[in-house]
Design a protein around this motif. Sequence first.
Motif, PDB file in Angstrom:
ATOM      1  N   TYR A 120       0.832  -1.211   0.000  1.00  0.00           N
ATOM      2  CA  TYR A 120       0.000   0.000   0.000  1.00  0.00           C
ATOM      3  C   TYR A 120       0.866   1.261   0.000  1.00  0.00           C
ATOM      4  O   TYR A 120       0.577   2.231  -0.719  1.00  0.00           O
ATOM      5  N   SER A 132      -2.115   9.000   1.811  1.00  0.00           N
ATOM      6  CA  SER A 132      -2.172   7.578   2.145  1.00  0.00           C
ATOM      7  C   SER A 132      -0.838   7.077   2.672  1.00  0.00           C
ATOM      8  O   SER A 132      -0.785   6.302   3.648  1.00  0.00           O
ATOM      9  N   THR A 186      -8.257   7.277   6.237  1.00  0.00           N
ATOM     10  CA  THR A 186      -8.850   6.567   5.105  1.00  0.00           C
ATOM     11  C   THR A 186     -10.380   6.635   5.087  1.00  0.00           C
ATOM     12  O   THR A 186     -10.989   6.659   4.009  1.00  0.00           O
ATOM     13  N   GLY A 207      -7.560   0.916   0.861  1.00  0.00           N
ATOM     14  CA  GLY A 207      -6.974   1.535   2.038  1.00  0.00           C
ATOM     15  C   GLY A 207      -7.891   1.453   3.246  1.00  0.00           C
ATOM     16  O   GLY A 207      -7.425   1.216   4.376  1.00  0.00           O
TER      17      GLY A 207
END
Length: 289
Positions: A120, A132, A186, A207
């Motif tokens: 990720y 993120s 998120t 996410g």
Amino acid sequence: MSGATLAAGPRIPKHIDETHGEKYDRRAGDTAGLGGIMGSLRVIELQLVAFIIVFSASGLVPLLDLAFPVFLSIYAFLLSALVFPNYGNAESLQVFKGNRLFQLYVVFGTVIGLFLPLAYVLGGFARNDQDSVRAATPHLFLLSFQVLSENLISGLNIFSVPVRALLPILYSMRRLFSLNGWVISTWFTNKVGQDIRIQDEYWVYFGRALSAANAIYYTINLFCFLIPMFLPRAFETYFNDRAQYQAEHPKQEKSSMSSMLPSKLPVPSLLKKPHSEEGKKSEEDKKSS
């Protein structure tokens, strides 16, 4: 990483007569299956060191998270030296035996806690999604430090069982705050717009699912495994080892102190003279009478 590495015990030597300072190649009991999922410990440790260096230099990890592993390492050494010295052997450090369910539990935590967050973060760098990356990096940094610490402690065999139990508990408590920030970012900060592309929408949902899965897993791991199961058994094992050690090596302080003292203390001469003079006077009085 969930404390299962330390709960399953240290790596034991090839031969029984090897000392704990030499290299270890397998784990105690029936936990050898854990080595297949983690691979070579040396390679994993080098990769974790590389991740830690990159995360530290990127500026994405808060200063408090950077200082926490240093503080916890010093604290663990102080606890081991002053409060909980190691009395047991390698076999006594094995609190749980790794059955199939236990191995699946470790594998699941490895996948959702380390591998998927790393993917990720790398995907966030490729997509230039700084929000993120900044939200997921603190958890990944602390978890990398925790895995590295657990592998080193399990291999060196220098810390007692209570220190081994407290280390993942303290790491997990700190990472829950990082996971809380990741979930908020998120689920509440990154919102799905009306004209968003399908790839970006899937990325946002990925996410959200990953942050929620990590928060749920490590919350359950802390409050249902580490605190109620691992910690009591660790202290029970430690106190049994300490009682056995004290029984085999009784303290001889009192006997040594008593052997240093003489059996009969000499009477000072100054105390004898008055008694002798009184005896002479009593004899003279008897003669005169």
